[in-house]
Design an enzyme around this catalytic site. Sequence first.
Site, PDB file in Angstrom:
ATOM      1  N   GLU A 343       0.808  -1.225   0.000  1.00 12.77           N
ATOM      2  CA  GLU A 343       0.000   0.000   0.000  1.00 12.77           C
ATOM      3  C   GLU A 343       0.845   1.280   0.000  1.00 12.77           C
ATOM      4  O   GLU A 343       0.518   2.241   0.700  1.00 12.77           O
ATOM      5  CB  GLU A 343      -0.939  -0.001   1.217  1.00 12.77           C
TER       6      GLU A 343
HETATM    7  C1  ACM Z   1      -1.956  -5.465   4.168  1.00  9.24           C
HETATM    8  O1  ACM Z   1      -2.985  -5.962   4.625  1.00  9.24           O
HETATM    9  N1  ACM Z   1      -1.865  -4.169   3.983  1.00  9.24           N
HETATM   10  C2  ACM Z   1      -0.807  -6.287   3.823  1.00  9.24           C
END
Ligand code: ACM
Length: 527
Positions: A343
């Site tokens: 992310e």
């Molecule tokens: C995640 O759940 N951001 C790896």
Amino acid sequence: MKLFFNSIFVFVLLVLCSACEKPKKKIQFPKTDLTKSALIPVPLNIQASYDAFGLGKNTVIYTDDQNTLYSKIGQFLSEKIRFRTTLSLPLNASAESVDNDSPENSIYIVESKDTSLSASESYELEIKQDSILIQAQTPAAAFRGIQTLLQLIPEKRNDTLKNSPLWVIPAGKITDRPTFSYRGTMLDVARHFFTVEEVKKYIDLIAYYKLNVLHLHLTDDQGWRIEVKSWPKLTEIGGKTEVGGGAGGFYTQSEYQEIVDYAAERFITIIPEIDMPGHTNAASLSYPFLNGTGKPLKSYTGTRVGFSSFDTRKDTVYSFLDDVIREIAAITPGPYIHIGGDESFVTKKRDYKYFVEKVEAIVQKHGKNMIGWDEIAEAKISSQSIAQHWRTVENALMAAKNGNKVILSPAKKAYLDMKYDSLSKYGLDWAGHITVDSAYIWNPSTFVEGLPLESILGIEAPLWSETISNSSEMEYLAFPRVIGYAELGWSTPENRNWEDYKIRLAKQRSFLEKNDVNFYRSPLVEW
Ligand code: ACM
């Protein structure tokens, strides 16, 4: 030669103990059936002999006392038996020192070079009326066998068979080994901090179900939880916050090592994660030169993701990371450092790839293998690095094509922080609700279509902590689902069946209650 000495050792023990025992009256045990035991993970092969072993005050545990690791396992078994039954069983006691002049029966934990036990963590457990023999090629494997034995000790003692109580263990033979070498769970100690004691309790519980990895998500936007001596503000500033505005916290290096050692005694590898280049607000707040977004920094105690980034084009960022990874690698005996990599929405794609490749080199320079969330497959990484699949199937397939092993943590099946249903007290639901049966009913070997079995290292169930902040809340989300993931990692698809599993799961209640675990009483299970 070692094989020869080991065989001699077993032989001498068996002869000594049969010579020192007086002829005993055979006890008429109630009928038992080892194949009906509530073992989780279900073993590869169970043969019942419909006899039994009476665990009692004159049972003695023997290990190869020249081998300290085996003696420690014997000691561990003795302590767990005491907790479960109140019996204090001596370890490697000579016949004279045994209370009541002779051992009634014995438990042997023995190193074996038998080729049938050469698979990693493979063990054999044979239970007869007067002896229990656990054989394994490695201490880790013997330790897994100990868990099976512990699970066979009934909750209720029998007070009528002898003048002292006995815990009747069904007899027969179990041969067992895991499907996957990597069977893990993750705990996010960054969104909310969990104390050393809370982490140890979780480690102890997962060891009982033969998990062998605990991944600690040590850093995120909301907090930095591990002391780095060369960069003290990471914890002085970054360690003081958490989701919701609580006090946060961090582990000193010696506290982290205490966790690592406690896990190692249970043959569990700790994998430390430093999440980057995104999820780094707490790090940049501590040292603003790290910040790559150009936006002013403030502490963050909310639950949004994807707004922070390191400056991936600054040499000083990599000097900083070299120090961080060097210090953490030095106190981590396991082979992996997890670099996060998920992310990173405000990092430009080419900067992201450049960053992952640079950090991989740093991890390798410090003697470790890199793990990252599945996005790292977008970079040119070496085939030793490992991708942890959580969201994007294409990334998992790309990693496998590149020769990388893949850890399976698909969010919609394996995320322990997803709510059970709309009534769940804690948890999130962005990947859906995960009921106890849905968590169990899937096959990691075939779940990602097109992912070759050889590419799968194993499975891991992550527990993110946006909505939980102590053991009780953590346990509500983790238990009982993590027990099912332990079975998915260990047992073969042929041996797994929800209808059978839910009966075995219901029988875990006494263990969970005795260990003060706040497990979710799913209505799908007749507890
Ligand atoms: C995640 O759940 N951001 C790896």
